[in-house]
Design a protein around this motif. Structure first.
Motif, short mmCIF file in Angstrom:
data_model
loop_
_atom_site.label_atom_id
_atom_site.label_comp_id
_atom_site.label_asym_id
_atom_site.label_seq_id
_atom_site.Cartn_x
_atom_site.Cartn_y
_atom_site.Cartn_z
N LEU A 133 -9.96 -29.29 50.94
CA LEU A 133 -10.91 -28.39 50.01
C LEU A 133 -10.61 -28.87 48.73
O LEU A 133 -11.30 -28.33 47.67
CB LEU A 133 -10.86 -27.43 49.96
N GLU A 134 -9.24 -29.56 48.29
CA GLU A 134 -9.16 -30.13 47.26
C GLU A 134 -8.88 -29.32 45.88
O GLU A 134 -9.49 -29.46 45.39
CB GLU A 134 -10.31 -31.71 46.78
N VAL A 135 -8.23 -28.14 46.23
CA VAL A 135 -7.74 -26.82 45.94
C VAL A 135 -6.49 -26.20 45.22
O VAL A 135 -5.56 -26.80 46.18
CB VAL A 135 -8.62 -25.83 45.55
N PRO A 136 -5.91 -25.83 44.60
CA PRO A 136 -4.73 -25.26 44.83
C PRO A 136 -3.97 -24.58 46.26
O PRO A 136 -4.86 -23.22 46.18
CB PRO A 136 -4.13 -24.72 43.79
N PRO A 137 -2.85 -24.29 46.11
CA PRO A 137 -3.43 -23.70 48.06
C PRO A 137 -2.93 -22.38 47.09
O PRO A 137 -3.82 -21.53 48.24
CB PRO A 137 -1.22 -23.62 48.65
N GLY A 138 -2.20 -21.75 46.45
CA GLY A 138 -2.97 -20.33 45.86
C GLY A 138 -4.49 -20.59 46.11
O GLY A 138 -4.56 -18.94 46.17
N THR A 139 -5.30 -20.95 45.90
CA THR A 139 -7.01 -20.60 46.02
C THR A 139 -7.26 -20.55 46.68
O THR A 139 -7.65 -19.78 47.26
CB THR A 139 -7.72 -22.05 45.05
N ILE A 140 -6.44 -21.88 48.62
CA ILE A 140 -7.34 -21.13 49.47
C ILE A 140 -6.49 -19.95 49.81
O ILE A 140 -7.57 -18.88 50.39
CB ILE A 140 -6.21 -22.15 50.13
N LYS A 141 -5.21 -19.26 49.57
CA LYS A 141 -4.74 -17.58 49.95
C LYS A 141 -5.73 -16.82 49.38
O LYS A 141 -5.87 -16.02 49.65
CB LYS A 141 -3.47 -17.91 49.39
N SER A 142 -6.23 -17.33 48.03
CA SER A 142 -6.88 -16.21 47.74
C SER A 142 -8.34 -16.20 47.78
O SER A 142 -8.91 -14.79 48.30
CB SER A 142 -7.15 -15.90 45.84
N ARG A 143 -8.63 -17.21 48.61
CA ARG A 143 -10.31 -17.34 48.86
C ARG A 143 -10.23 -16.47 50.44
O ARG A 143 -11.36 -15.99 50.78
CB ARG A 143 -10.66 -19.27 49.29
N CYS A 144 -9.22 -16.89 51.11
CA CYS A 144 -8.98 -15.99 52.37
C CYS A 144 -9.25 -14.72 53.10
O CYS A 144 -8.67 -14.21 53.57
CB CYS A 144 -7.47 -17.14 53.48
N ALA A 145 -7.66 -14.10 51.24
CA ALA A 145 -8.11 -13.26 51.67
C ALA A 145 -9.23 -12.25 51.15
O ALA A 145 -9.54 -11.21 51.74
CB ALA A 145 -7.09 -12.69 50.33
N ARG A 146 -10.21 -13.10 50.47
CA ARG A 146 -11.01 -12.10 49.80
C ARG A 146 -12.75 -12.50 50.69
O ARG A 146 -12.69 -11.48 51.21
CB ARG A 146 -11.99 -12.94 48.81
N GLY A 147 -12.15 -13.66 51.48
CA GLY A 147 -12.90 -13.44 52.93
C GLY A 147 -13.05 -12.66 54.19
O GLY A 147 -13.46 -12.31 54.64
N ARG A 148 -11.51 -12.60 54.33
CA ARG A 148 -10.86 -11.68 54.83
C ARG A 148 -11.82 -10.40 55.04
O ARG A 148 -12.03 -9.65 55.79
CB ARG A 148 -9.50 -12.03 55.42
N ALA A 149 -10.99 -9.53 53.46
CA ALA A 149 -11.58 -8.49 52.99
C ALA A 149 -13.32 -8.49 52.99
O ALA A 149 -13.32 -7.07 53.66
CB ALA A 149 -11.38 -8.47 51.83
N ARG A 150 -14.27 -9.22 52.45
CA ARG A 150 -15.71 -8.44 53.30
C ARG A 150 -15.63 -9.17 54.49
O ARG A 150 -16.99 -8.53 55.51
CB ARG A 150 -16.22 -10.32 52.16
N LEU A 151 -14.95 -9.84 55.16
CA LEU A 151 -14.98 -10.69 57.15
C LEU A 151 -15.57 -8.93 57.40
O LEU A 151 -15.62 -9.16 58.90
CB LEU A 151 -14.96 -11.85 57.52
N ALA A 152 -14.42 -8.73 57.22
CA ALA A 152 -13.98 -6.64 58.51
C ALA A 152 -14.78 -5.69 58.15
O ALA A 152 -15.50 -5.88 59.63
CB ALA A 152 -11.88 -6.23 57.98
N PRO A 153 -15.70 -5.91 57.68
CA PRO A 153 -16.60 -4.42 57.79
C PRO A 153 -17.73 -5.40 58.25
O PRO A 153 -18.60 -4.06 58.85
CB PRO A 153 -16.92 -3.69 56.26
#
Length: 206
Positions: free
Chosen positions: A162-182
């Motif tokens: 995705l050509e972004v820093p690893p920290g950005t991937i972690k943030s996107r995954c965390a936010r996406g997981r939080a949104r996805l679970a409910p």
């Protein structure tokens, strides 16, 4: 140059790409043959629609065919190919305005319902729920979750795709997981009213 047809299994991905750039008529077909299944999986899980995914994959293959001469070799060929697939998916979403961005969540709670570990008694239903819920995420979060949680990419490798820093991937995954679970809970409850409140049939408790 040794004929590709004589020993295709012994030729590396980077060599195949180089041979294609040099005019070998068989090299690119062999490369696509090796990686088409995972490229298709990325497209389908990102877009959630087989027809859109097929068109995106076709666009990606054409882009890769044309861009082979510009491959710098600073990443794995698979990373390069998947980056092109993700970009093709994003292009289709932009052109068709598939859906607007949605608000981001806060906490990561996806582990209990991750597609890697579905309920074995209801695997197909969970898969459908995940795909439906994924489409409600912003594209950036969706792409990160597809690569990390569904395709098994490491955070660093997903960052390269995705050509972004690893920290950005972690943030996107965390936010996406939080949104996805409910969302998954909501989809499952709508699909099976017996799950609502733990009351059989969704009616009033006796």
């Amino acid at each position: 140059m040794t004929s590709l047809s004589m020993r295709a299994d012994e030729v590396s991905d980077k060599e195949l790409l180089a041979r294609h750039a040099q005019g070998d008529p068989h090299a690119f077909a062999e490369l696509v043959h090796r990686h088409r299944d995972r490229m298709w999986a990325v497209a389908l899980r990102t877009l959630g629609d087989p027809e859109e995914a097929a068109d995106a994959l076709q666009d990606a293959c054409l882009s890769a065919f044309r861009a082979a001469g510009r491959f710098r070799g600073d990443a794995a060929v698979t990373t390069w190919l998947h980056r092109i697939v993700v970009n093709a998916c994003l292009d289709r979403i932009r052109r068709k305005s598939v859906r607007p961005a949605t608000p981001m969540g806060d906490d990561a709670t996806f582990d209990a319902v991750a597609p890697k570990m579905p309920d074995p008694t209801d695997a197909h239903g969970v898969s459908l729920d995940v795909h439906t819920a994924l489409l409600q995420l912003p594209f950036e979060q969706r792409a990160a979750l597809v690569l990390v949680d569904m395709m098994g990419y490491s955070v660093d490798d997903a960052a390269q795709v995705l050509e972004v820093p690893p920290g950005t991937i972690k943030s996107r995954c965390a936010r996406g997981r939080a949104r996805l679970a409910p969302l998954l809970v909501q989809h499952r409850n709508r699909r099976d009213p017996r799950n609502v409140g733990g009351v059989e049939g969704g009616g009033m408790p006796r």
